[in-house]
Design a protein around this motif. Structure first.
Motif, PDB file in Angstrom:
ATOM      1  N   LEU A  92      15.658  11.319   9.917  1.00  0.00           N
ATOM      2  CA  LEU A  92      14.149  10.611  10.513  1.00  0.00           C
ATOM      3  C   LEU A  92      14.496   9.810   9.783  1.00  0.00           C
ATOM      4  N   TYR A  93      14.199   9.292   8.239  1.00  0.00           N
ATOM      5  CA  TYR A  93      13.733   7.798   7.911  1.00  0.00           C
ATOM      6  C   TYR A  93      14.491   6.713   8.566  1.00  0.00           C
ATOM      7  N   GLY A  94      15.182   7.049   9.528  1.00  0.00           N
ATOM      8  CA  GLY A  94      15.669   5.688  10.565  1.00  0.00           C
ATOM      9  C   GLY A  94      14.815   5.590  12.104  1.00  0.00           C
ATOM     10  N   PHE A  95      13.974   6.431  11.421  1.00  0.00           N
ATOM     11  CA  PHE A  95      12.919   6.323  12.872  1.00  0.00           C
ATOM     12  C   PHE A  95      11.673   6.147  12.449  1.00  0.00           C
ATOM     13  N   LYS A  96      10.877   6.075  13.421  1.00  0.00           N
ATOM     14  CA  LYS A  96       9.079   4.946  13.184  1.00  0.00           C
ATOM     15  C   LYS A  96       8.538   6.013  12.002  1.00  0.00           C
ATOM     16  N   VAL A  97       8.502   5.653  10.600  1.00  0.00           N
ATOM     17  CA  VAL A  97       7.742   6.701   9.861  1.00  0.00           C
ATOM     18  C   VAL A  97       6.451   6.035   8.892  1.00  0.00           C
ATOM     19  N   THR A  98       5.743   6.166   8.994  1.00  0.00           N
ATOM     20  CA  THR A  98       4.731   5.240   7.580  1.00  0.00           C
ATOM     21  C   THR A  98       3.707   5.995   7.441  1.00  0.00           C
ATOM     22  N   PRO A  99       3.621   5.720   5.582  1.00  0.00           N
ATOM     23  CA  PRO A  99       3.714   4.468   5.297  1.00  0.00           C
ATOM     24  C   PRO A  99       5.491   4.282   5.269  1.00  0.00           C
ATOM     25  N   LYS A 100       6.285   3.376   5.526  1.00  0.00           N
ATOM     26  CA  LYS A 100       7.762   3.211   5.555  1.00  0.00           C
ATOM     27  C   LYS A 100       8.051   3.084   4.111  1.00  0.00           C
ATOM     28  N   GLN A 101       7.622   2.480   3.047  1.00  0.00           N
ATOM     29  CA  GLN A 101       8.023   1.422   1.524  1.00  0.00           C
ATOM     30  C   GLN A 101       7.797   3.053   1.283  1.00  0.00           C
ATOM     31  N   VAL A 102       8.449   3.429   0.214  1.00  0.00           N
ATOM     32  CA  VAL A 102       8.257   3.545  -1.275  1.00  0.00           C
ATOM     33  C   VAL A 102       7.019   3.581  -1.808  1.00  0.00           C
ATOM     34  N   ILE A 103       6.344   4.881  -1.893  1.00  0.00           N
ATOM     35  CA  ILE A 103       5.220   4.090  -3.072  1.00  0.00           C
ATOM     36  C   ILE A 103       5.408   4.723  -4.904  1.00  0.00           C
ATOM     37  N   THR A 104       4.610   3.969  -5.730  1.00  0.00           N
ATOM     38  CA  THR A 104       5.351   3.945  -6.842  1.00  0.00           C
ATOM     39  C   THR A 104       4.679   5.148  -7.875  1.00  0.00           C
ATOM     40  N   LYS A 105       3.993   5.085  -9.170  1.00  0.00           N
ATOM     41  CA  LYS A 105       3.313   5.273  -9.013  1.00  0.00           C
ATOM     42  C   LYS A 105       1.891   5.369  -9.884  1.00  0.00           C
ATOM     43  N   GLN A 106       2.750   3.523  -9.897  1.00  0.00           N
ATOM     44  CA  GLN A 106       0.805   2.015  -9.388  1.00  0.00           C
ATOM     45  C   GLN A 106      -0.245   2.497  -8.033  1.00  0.00           C
ATOM     46  N   ASP A 107       0.616   2.695  -6.935  1.00  0.00           N
ATOM     47  CA  ASP A 107       0.034   2.444  -5.627  1.00  0.00           C
ATOM     48  C   ASP A 107      -0.380   3.441  -5.420  1.00  0.00           C
ATOM     49  N   ALA A 108      -1.129   3.376  -4.627  1.00  0.00           N
ATOM     50  CA  ALA A 108      -2.160   4.491  -4.537  1.00  0.00           C
ATOM     51  C   ALA A 108      -1.285   5.681  -3.052  1.00  0.00           C
TER      52      ALA A 108
END
Length: 207
Positions: free
Chosen positions: A92-108
């Motif tokens: 599924l990740y190869g299609f349209k995914v929002t948000p696409k990026q990997v979220i780190t511990k520092q990210d909201a």
């Protein structure tokens, strides 16, 4: 012109006797004209499959064509087959995914992730259920990035709940969906009818 897997087409094959009626001076070559017309049509259909699937789904033509198998008509068997076969479902990740990026511990963290595999449709919120957590994008130690859910009530070797990666529907299922198959069938039928007339003229030396 149909197949048992993936794409299902109901294209009417011309009756040899009807073709013979148009080939008064070369009736014995009617099967050859039909055979050639069918084989030209399945090649055209295989091209149309990729184009139509790409218009409806977030998938490339080469990815669709890799699943296609053609069976040509012969003089003994005036049947042409276009089949889409692939047991693997795309990630599924190869299609349209929002948000696409990997979220780190520092990210909201987003409230939830959303995804879609079809064009011109609203993304589906991946909110999970009683057996699975909300979906999230993660990068594995191997470097593989995908969108996953945690399976409630399980426990992996790391003490955390097991992960399940999410996949889309298979390419054969995309190909045989009504909005793709209907267009291909209509175009295939029109092409075959015109191609029969082309082959009649060619076999009779009129072209």
């Amino acid at each position: 012109m149909s197949n048992e897997l993936g794409l299902q087409l109901n294209i009417s094959i011309p009756d040899v006797k009807e073709v013979q009626a148009q080939m008064v001076t070369a009736k014995n070559k009617a099967p050859l004209a039909v055979q050639r017309a069918i084989n030209s049509t399945i090649k055209q259909v295989s091209r149309d499959v990729g184009k139509e699937a790409k218009q409806k789904y977030i998938i490339s033509q080469p990815e669709v064509r890799k699943t296609l198998h053609l069976k040509k008509a012969t003089k003994k068997d005036l049947t042409g087959v276009v089949s889409s076969r692939d047991d693997k479902k795309p990630k599924l990740y190869g299609f349209k995914v929002t948000p696409k990026q990997v979220i780190t511990k520092q990210d909201a963290k987003p409230e939830f992730y959303a995804a879609r595999i079809k064009k011109r449709v609203k993304e589906k919120n991946l909110t999970g259920n009683s057996e699975r957590s909300k979906a999230f994008v993660a990068k594995m130690k191997s470097g593989h990035i995908g969108i996953f859910e945690r399976m409630t009530g399980t426990k992996g070797t790391d003490g955390k709940e097991d992960l399940a990666e999410l996949y889309s529907m298979s390419i054969p299922d995309m190909v045989k969906s009504r909005d793709v198959a209907f267009e291909i069938q209509q175009k295939g039928q029109t092409f075959l009818e015109a191609q029969v007339q082309t082959e009649i003229r060619r076999v009779m030396g009129l072209k």
